[in-house]
Design a protein around this motif. Structure first.
Motif, PDB file in Angstrom:
ATOM      1  N   ALA A 267       0.896  -1.318   0.033  1.00  0.00           N
ATOM      2  CA  ALA A 267       0.014   0.051  -0.044  1.00  0.00           C
ATOM      3  C   ALA A 267       0.803   1.075  -0.122  1.00  0.00           C
ATOM      4  N   LEU A 268       2.018   1.435   0.717  1.00  0.00           N
ATOM      5  CA  LEU A 268       2.895   2.517   0.752  1.00  0.00           C
ATOM      6  C   LEU A 268       3.314   3.109  -0.614  1.00  0.00           C
ATOM      7  N   PRO A 269       3.970   2.234  -1.369  1.00  0.00           N
ATOM      8  CA  PRO A 269       4.235   2.665  -2.772  1.00  0.00           C
ATOM      9  C   PRO A 269       3.065   3.319  -3.648  1.00  0.00           C
ATOM     10  N   LEU A 270       1.840   2.635  -3.622  1.00  0.00           N
ATOM     11  CA  LEU A 270       0.862   3.170  -4.152  1.00  0.00           C
ATOM     12  C   LEU A 270       0.445   4.267  -3.672  1.00  0.00           C
ATOM     13  N   LEU A 271       0.313   4.584  -2.227  1.00  0.00           N
ATOM     14  CA  LEU A 271       0.102   5.886  -1.964  1.00  0.00           C
ATOM     15  C   LEU A 271       0.855   7.125  -2.294  1.00  0.00           C
ATOM     16  N   VAL A 272       2.437   6.794  -2.281  1.00  0.00           N
ATOM     17  CA  VAL A 272       3.208   7.874  -2.845  1.00  0.00           C
ATOM     18  C   VAL A 272       2.954   8.084  -4.385  1.00  0.00           C
ATOM     19  N   TYR A 273       2.779   7.112  -5.019  1.00  0.00           N
ATOM     20  CA  TYR A 273       2.594   7.021  -6.555  1.00  0.00           C
ATOM     21  C   TYR A 273       1.456   8.032  -6.867  1.00  0.00           C
ATOM     22  N   PHE A 274       0.239   7.758  -6.230  1.00  0.00           N
ATOM     23  CA  PHE A 274      -1.000   8.732  -6.405  1.00  0.00           C
ATOM     24  C   PHE A 274      -0.600  10.018  -6.124  1.00  0.00           C
ATOM     25  N   ALA A 325      -0.978 -11.001  -8.149  1.00  0.00           N
ATOM     26  CA  ALA A 325      -2.473 -10.942  -8.246  1.00  0.00           C
ATOM     27  C   ALA A 325      -2.706 -10.030  -6.845  1.00  0.00           C
ATOM     28  N   LEU A 326      -2.335 -10.500  -5.781  1.00  0.00           N
ATOM     29  CA  LEU A 326      -2.489  -9.688  -4.515  1.00  0.00           C
ATOM     30  C   LEU A 326      -2.318  -8.225  -4.758  1.00  0.00           C
ATOM     31  N   ALA A 327      -1.235  -7.941  -5.260  1.00  0.00           N
ATOM     32  CA  ALA A 327      -0.590  -6.354  -5.233  1.00  0.00           C
ATOM     33  C   ALA A 327      -1.869  -5.673  -6.191  1.00  0.00           C
ATOM     34  N   GLY A 328      -2.330  -6.338  -7.335  1.00  0.00           N
ATOM     35  CA  GLY A 328      -3.120  -5.569  -8.039  1.00  0.00           C
ATOM     36  C   GLY A 328      -4.467  -5.607  -7.209  1.00  0.00           C
ATOM     37  N   VAL A 329      -4.989  -6.294  -6.561  1.00  0.00           N
ATOM     38  CA  VAL A 329      -6.146  -6.183  -5.538  1.00  0.00           C
ATOM     39  C   VAL A 329      -6.078  -4.949  -4.600  1.00  0.00           C
ATOM     40  N   VAL A 330      -4.840  -4.785  -4.006  1.00  0.00           N
ATOM     41  CA  VAL A 330      -4.672  -3.884  -2.906  1.00  0.00           C
ATOM     42  C   VAL A 330      -4.966  -2.488  -3.493  1.00  0.00           C
ATOM     43  N   GLY A 331      -4.718  -2.234  -4.982  1.00  0.00           N
ATOM     44  CA  GLY A 331      -4.658  -1.030  -5.457  1.00  0.00           C
ATOM     45  C   GLY A 331      -5.775  -0.387  -5.577  1.00  0.00           C
TER      46      GLY A 331
END
Length: 362
Positions: A267-274, A325-331
């Motif tokens: 979740a952390l890199p996704l948050l930074v990315y957005f 697949a799990l990484a995609g679902v957390v997105g």
């Protein structure tokens, strides 16, 4: 426009969201919980799904993936692709942000945050390659962006993904790590398999969506197609997503409960990315002289991602119980609350720009 006018406009736009869309993050959380419960109650579920596999992917999950992609692509106005070319600044900026900057930023963040988790890292990189073609329309509307420009950029991304996704997957998952001397942890990535899965899980619903719009508009007219037909099929995108999430978490339950911190690390890199993509795109839009509405459209189309496609490719390429697949679902669980927050930031920026315009006239 005054701050009061803007707040009223925001409230009106929020009310236009369906009950399903308004609480999307909640439904995803409930689907995750239901999946974990199902996996606990039905321990032989993985064997049952394996018995329904064709070409390495479970047919029930494939059905869910195709169902969630089709309504989104049926909404695209394919005949408006040429209108955005009149604004070269918007077109070039969007293409650069979506297909050069975005994947590169996600690649860097995935390696920075997940150097020791190759499966999750690969899943995040796949997310970065899947450019947004769905929820961006909602965020753009809420932020009072240019609706027509958003529709055109969505259509452009839809077509471009079929052409570019496989090549970019090969570059970021195979070629570039080799050039940089990065240790991929022995992970074997088949660029050919990824390209094939993109053709299947994006190409089939893209063709179906295109034909549906062409035939639907011809028989009932554009206005009736968009006001009657699309609202009927629209919720099925969410139904397909939730169905897929339930099955994924039913099969991933053991991994998740054993390693809950892994979900946080994804979740952390996704948050930074957005945040980085949105603010960087907004600043770029203002720097090149785009008006607020097109700047907001540029920012939201660059910050969002097509998690439906990312999940489909990850499952088809690496398996339903894979970390990819799990990484995609957390997105989408992270994207929804973060981009809702960025809608409010965007509207606050709009009020500030409006006040500045009034001051200049004075």
């Amino acid at each position: 426009m005054s701050a009061t006018d803007t707040s009223v406009s925001t409230a009106a736009l929020t009310r236009r969201l369906s009950f399903l869309d308004r609480f999307l993050a909640l439904w995803i959380l409930l689907a995750m919980a239901a999946g974990l419960g199902l996996g606990h109650l039905v321990p032989g579920l993985d064997r049952a799904l394996a018995a329904l596999e064709v070409g390495g992917i479970s047919l029930p999950i494939a059905l869910g993936l195709l169902v969630m992609m089709y309504p989104v692509l049926a909404k695209v106005r394919y005949d408006r692709l040429d209108t955005v070319t009149r604004d070269r600044r918007l077109l070039v900026s969007s293409l650069v942000l979506n297909w050069l900057i975005g994947p590169a930023v996600m690649f860097a963040l995935a390696w920075l945050f997940l150097p020791d988790l190759p499966e999750y890292r690969t899943g995040l990189i796949i997310v970065g390659l899947a450019r947004c073609i769905a929820m961006v329309i909602i965020w753009n509307d809420l932020a009072c962006g240019d609706r027509e420009a958003a529709a055109v950029l969505v259509a452009l991304n839809s077509v471009f993904q079929v052409l570019a996704f496989g090549a970019l997957g090969w570059f970021y998952l195979d070629l570039l790590p080799g050039w940089l001397g990065l240790d991929t942890g022995g992970l074997d990535v088949s660029a050919t398999q990824i390209a094939l899965n993109v053709v299947v899980f994006l190409g089939i619903p893209l063709l179906a969506g295109y034909l549906t719009r062409r035939i639907g508009e011809r028989r009932m007219g554009r206005d009736r197609y968009e006001t009657v037909f699309l609202p009927r099929i629209g919720p099925w995108a969410l139904y397909g997503l939730l169905f897929t999430v339930v099955l994924l978490f039913a099969l991933q339950g053991g991994t998740i409960t054993a390693n809950p911190l892994d979900v946080v690390r994804v979740a952390l890199p996704l948050l930074v990315y957005f945040v980085v993509m949105w603010f960087g795109s907004f600043v770029l839009g203002r720097a090149i002289g785009l008006p607020y509405d097109r700047t907001a459209t540029l920012a939201f189309t660059a910050a969002g991602n097509n998690f439906e496609l990312a999940i489909a490719v990850a499952i088809a390429s690496f398996g339903v119980t894979s970390g990819q697949a799990l990484a995609g679902v957390v997105g989408p669980l992270i994207e929804v609350p973060v981009l809702i927050g960025l809608v409010h930031v965007s509207l606050a920026w709009r009020r500030r720009l409006s006040r500045g315009a009034v001051d200049v006239r004075r």
